[in-house]
Design an enzyme around this catalytic site. Sequence first.
Site, PDB file in Angstrom:
ATOM      1  CG  PHE A 166      -1.804  -1.064   1.487  1.00 43.72           C
ATOM      2  CD1 PHE A 166      -3.090  -1.031   0.971  1.00 43.72           C
ATOM      3  CD2 PHE A 166      -1.416  -2.168   2.233  1.00 43.72           C
ATOM      4  CE1 PHE A 166      -3.969  -2.068   1.200  1.00 43.72           C
ATOM      5  CE2 PHE A 166      -2.291  -3.213   2.470  1.00 43.72           C
ATOM      6  CZ  PHE A 166      -3.572  -3.164   1.943  1.00 43.72           C
ATOM      7  CG  ASP A 167       0.933   5.937  -1.508  1.00 47.85           C
ATOM      8  OD1 ASP A 167       2.029   6.174  -0.961  1.00 47.85           O
ATOM      9  OD2 ASP A 167       0.173   6.835  -1.912  1.00 47.85           O
ATOM     10  N   GLY A 168       0.870   5.133   1.358  1.00 43.44           N
ATOM     11  CA  GLY A 168       0.392   5.613   2.652  1.00 43.44           C
ATOM     12  C   GLY A 168      -0.691   6.671   2.538  1.00 43.44           C
ATOM     13  CG  ASP A 282      -2.854   8.812  -3.732  1.00 49.87           C
ATOM     14  OD1 ASP A 282      -2.989  10.046  -3.778  1.00 49.87           O
ATOM     15  OD2 ASP A 282      -1.804   8.264  -3.363  1.00 49.87           O
TER      16      ASP A 282
END
Length: 313
Positions: A166-168, A282
């Site tokens: 995951f990106d944060g 995102d």
Amino acid sequence: MKKENVVLRTAPLRIGISTRALFNLEAEHEVFLKEGVKAYAALQLERENTPIERGTGFEVVQRLLKLNEEKEKPFVEVMLLSRNSPDLSLRAFNSIEEYGLPIRTGSFTSGRSLGPFVPAWGIDLFLSNEDGDVRAAMSAGAAAAKLGPAPKNRLEQLEDEVRIAFDGDAVVFSAESDLIYKNEGLQAFLAHERENAKKPMAGGPFGNLLKKLSILRQIYLQQYNTSKVRIAIVTARNAPAHARVIHTLREWGTPADEAHFVGANNKTPILKAFGAHIFFDDQEKHVLGASDAVPSGHVPGPHDPANLIIPAG
């Protein structure tokens, strides 16, 4: 029985996936775009007994489903959500049977939006190639992503693991800090993150999904604190902004197996080294780049796709 087992057997991780996200239907979709629905339907019926190649979301779904224990209530359930007509559902389920996937349920809407069926099924994660359905699923409260193309020439190891990256900010965590960077600049962002280093961030669109995956990770925790469910955070943050990520994960009780604070460096080599079965970000440019190496999904967010947010000092 462990409390984690009870939690997930009572409320399993539920994944909704479209037929085009589970399988490679790009050739058929091209016919739909160029020749219309009748030609598309005729082609699908002609190929009804021809198994469909695996798509971008296939591997992560297959690996998560393999975590279920025989003759026990499942930890993970997968529903097929498709804009195809019920008449065309047979090819998808024939292919599911061919691959031995335990997927038994789903909705087929004959072109109508799948958005209303995401909360109806209690979906935690929705994977699709249709932007409108992804945004509708997010509006309904589910984690959702538009999948990129399936990577080619992928080498696999450790058959019993499932690795999710995951990106944060604006994915697992809220977009609040990103927006400070965007509106006020890097120095304001760094000052804000230093001041709030021990203050947990609010959850983003994938925050609840991370918490549920962390329960699954705990169930499969093995010797030396390793799990069959391996979670990584791959973020453009670097020191000193990294500290808030760690404090937030501690507060949430969702430890990551790996964290990569890449700054302005390319995420793709890191994701390839991790061997992610799915990566969520995102920012579309990150997703398109990573899709050459690992299955990746774009999480619609507040940022201009032409301008990357890289909050690194």
